[in-house]
Design an enzyme around this catalytic site. Structure first.
Site, PDB file in Angstrom:
ATOM      1  N   ASP A  50       6.404  43.053 -30.272  1.00  0.00           N
ATOM      2  CA  ASP A  50       5.115  42.418 -29.987  1.00  0.00           C
ATOM      3  C   ASP A  50       4.910  41.271 -30.980  1.00  0.00           C
ATOM      4  O   ASP A  50       5.229  41.398 -32.167  1.00  0.00           O
ATOM      5  CB  ASP A  50       3.974  43.440 -30.122  1.00  0.00           C
ATOM      6  CG  ASP A  50       2.662  42.888 -29.590  1.00  0.00           C
ATOM      7  OD1 ASP A  50       2.406  43.077 -28.403  1.00  0.00           O
ATOM      8  OD2 ASP A  50       1.925  42.276 -30.371  1.00  0.00           O
ATOM      9  N   ILE A  51       4.404  40.146 -30.463  1.00  0.00           N
ATOM     10  CA  ILE A  51       4.132  38.990 -31.332  1.00  0.00           C
ATOM     11  C   ILE A  51       2.843  39.258 -32.111  1.00  0.00           C
ATOM     12  O   ILE A  51       1.808  39.589 -31.524  1.00  0.00           O
ATOM     13  CB  ILE A  51       4.006  37.702 -30.507  1.00  0.00           C
ATOM     14  CG1 ILE A  51       5.300  37.451 -29.707  1.00  0.00           C
ATOM     15  CG2 ILE A  51       3.703  36.514 -31.407  1.00  0.00           C
ATOM     16  CD1 ILE A  51       5.213  36.267 -28.776  1.00  0.00           C
ATOM     17  N   GLU A  98       2.468  39.529 -24.459  1.00  0.00           N
ATOM     18  CA  GLU A  98       3.329  39.188 -25.580  1.00  0.00           C
ATOM     19  C   GLU A  98       4.218  40.363 -25.960  1.00  0.00           C
ATOM     20  O   GLU A  98       4.730  40.431 -27.074  1.00  0.00           O
ATOM     21  CB  GLU A  98       2.482  38.745 -26.786  1.00  0.00           C
ATOM     22  CG  GLU A  98       1.669  39.846 -27.455  1.00  0.00           C
ATOM     23  CD  GLU A  98       0.279  40.003 -26.863  1.00  0.00           C
ATOM     24  OE1 GLU A  98       0.117  39.625 -25.691  1.00  0.00           O
ATOM     25  OE2 GLU A  98      -0.612  40.505 -27.565  1.00  0.00           O
TER      26      GLU A  98
END
Length: 530
Positions: free
Chosen positions: A399-400, A442
């Site tokens: 995950d960003i 994301e």
């Protein structure tokens, strides 16, 4: 005479069979392809809506938790200072203005008298309140998130409070913030920013069936009865469903529960919007295939004047145009004259175009259009392959960090560029048999077949370092958090393995982000026992 009549009849029969069989085969092929892909799109949209609703539910819980933490800090500051009016006025202004979590903030003593409020325009300082939120906070003497109600000032709101105690532990009152449901607020923005702009929308209900958020502001505060979906939410159920909304529109729905409050979050997308990409793609297939099909039939009409057997063989091939072996059968037709040879080429062109376009349709439906990585269908296909081969694998849940900030600061176009850059990192670091996929906004997953957690952690750390060290235009540097789990080492159930990966991802977030966390069953069991 009889021979001529027989020849004419045979030519008409060949033409009739060729035209009818060709149309039936083409229509059947398109119908079959459309039906299969339609069902896959529906299932994917249902799954996406559930993931989105679940993410919003968790984000709502995070928002409320953050709001409670602000009030808890303020309650500690105010302990022993309830007689200092300047301090009280300064503190309520600070809480309201420091973030946009609350529309108004007030401090109430144990007698329910309002000691300070922000903004002052509410004009309730010095009054004693008997609203549900105030009475519940006084009664419980504990942190409270109220059900929606209409305040003294006439606002439909949610009341969030934290008790204030003296140094000796005596209860002095509480500090509270309100979130207005019919006015702009942080919660309103959180729920109102939907990733589709095609008639999709979000709504939220509390445990009393009352609408907390709805795109139609006139419905806020409305109690919804005789709704099977809301019945399931009230019972704590989560999942996916196809429903018809109050306006008669067929909707693909995902729904989840915000655990901190029991609110139900529902994400809905119109069926027609979900199927629009498939309709457009099928139209393109028709447009590209139609010239070749027309050419085939023109050549058949022209050639049928003097040929019988080669045409019969080609017509038999046309009746099985969607079979895998059709191209080979047509190649084996002995076209010993020029006309038959050209017809053979035209039919091969038509079959090739049809099969090629259908293959392209299938490939596109297994790829994420923004990043070019696999989507959930390709992920499911890879898992099925690993299951058939009885193959161990590791899962990297990625995950960003602070991606919402990127979108809010630079816009969604720049956010899309960030997602594409990360997809390139994933593609470069993956081996031939690895499976990189985008499964949410994301959120990414990499399946590493035949890879144990130690090696998976090395790969994840290398990816994390590469991402952190690279400058992205406009945005600069970004970071990622990674959770790792392994099948079957961590669990024999694939769903549980993915859940462990998600748990490690959230643990990486909790421990400061920009890090890799590996699931360790022994440690997890020890923590559960403790």
């Amino acid at each position: 005479m009889d021979k001529n009549n027989c020849s004419v009849d045979l030519r008409k029969l060949i033409l009739m069979l060729s035209i009818v069989s060709g149309l039936v085969i083409v229509v059947s092929a398109f119908y079959a392809a459309y039906s299969v892909q339609r069902q896959q799109l529906i299932q994917a949209s249902l799954a996406n809506n559930y993931v989105y609703a679940d993410k919003l539910a968790k984000t709502t819980d995070d928002f409320l938790g953050s709001a409670q933490q602000q009030l808890m800090f303020s309650a500690a500051v105010l302990s022993g200072k309830l007689n200092d009016k300047s301090t009280l006025a300064s503190e309520v202004d600070r809480i309201r203005l420091q973030t946009d979590s609350f529309n108004s903030v007030l401090i109430v003593d144990v007698t329910t008298e309002v000691l300070a409020t922000s903004p002052e325009a509410l004009q309730i300082t010095g009054l004693k309140l008997s609203t549900p939120g105030v009475l519940e906070s006084i009664r419980q003497r504990a942190p409270v998130i109220s059900n929606p109600y209409v305040s003294t000032a006439g606002n439909l709101l949610i009341f969030i409070s934290h008790p204030i105690f003296s140094g000796n532990g005596d209860y002095l009152g509480f500090v509270a913030g309100t979130v207005y449901l019919k006015k702009k607020s942080a919660l309103h923005r959180l729920l109102g920013e939907h990733y589709h702009k095609d008639g999709s929308y979000i709504y939220v209900v509390d445990q009393n069936r009352r609408l907390i958020y709805h795109p139609n502001a006139a419905r806020l505060g409305e109690t919804v009865d005789n709704n099977p979906l809301i019945d399931r939410l009230v019972q704590g159920d989560e999942g996916e469903s196809i429903i018809v909304n109050s306006e008669g529109v067929e909707m693909l729905t995902g729904f989840a529960i915000a655990r901190k409050t029991g609110w139900g979050v529902v994400a809905q997308r119109p069926m027609r919007a979900a199927l629009a990409p498939l309709d457009n793609l099928m139209q393109q297939v028709v447009y590209k295939t139609l010239p070749a099909v027309i050419l085939c039939f023109v050549v058949i009409v022209w050639s049928a004047k003097k040929i019988s057997m080669p045409l019969r063989m080609l017509a038999d091939g046309a009746q099985r145009m969607n079979d895998d072996g059709t191209e080979k059968n047509i190649q084996n037709v002995k076209s010993w004259y020029f006309e038959a040879q050209e017809l053979k080429k035209a039919m091969l062109l038509g079959v090739g175009l049809l099969h090629g376009n259908i293959r392209k349709l299938r490939e596109d439906l297994h790829k994420d259009p923004l990043t070019g990585l696999g989507n959930r269908r390709s992920l499911d296909a890879a898992l099925q392959k690993f299951k058939n081969l009885q193959m161990d694998f590791s899962v990297l849940s990625i995950d960003i960090d602070y991606f919402k900030t990127v979108n809010d600061t630079h816009g969604h176009d720049v956010g899309d560029t960030v997602l594409q850059h990360l997809a390139q990192f994933l593609s470069h670091i993956c081996r031939v048999d690895d499976v990189p996929c985008r499964v949410g906004g994301e959120e990414f997953i990499i399946l590493l077949p035949g890879t144990h957690k130690v090696d998976a952690a090395k790969i994840a750390e290398r990816l994390r370092q590469n991402v952190e060290a690279t400058e992205i235009p406009v945005v600069g540097k970004i970071t990622i958090s990674v959770g790792i789990s392994c099948y079957p080492e961590d669990a024999r159930d694939v769903f549980a393995v993915f859940k462990h990966g998600d748990e490690m991802l959230y643990q990486a977030k909790r421990h400061g982000r920009n890090r890799v966390e590996v699931f360790r069953p022994a440690r997890a069991d020890a923590e559960a026992s403790a």
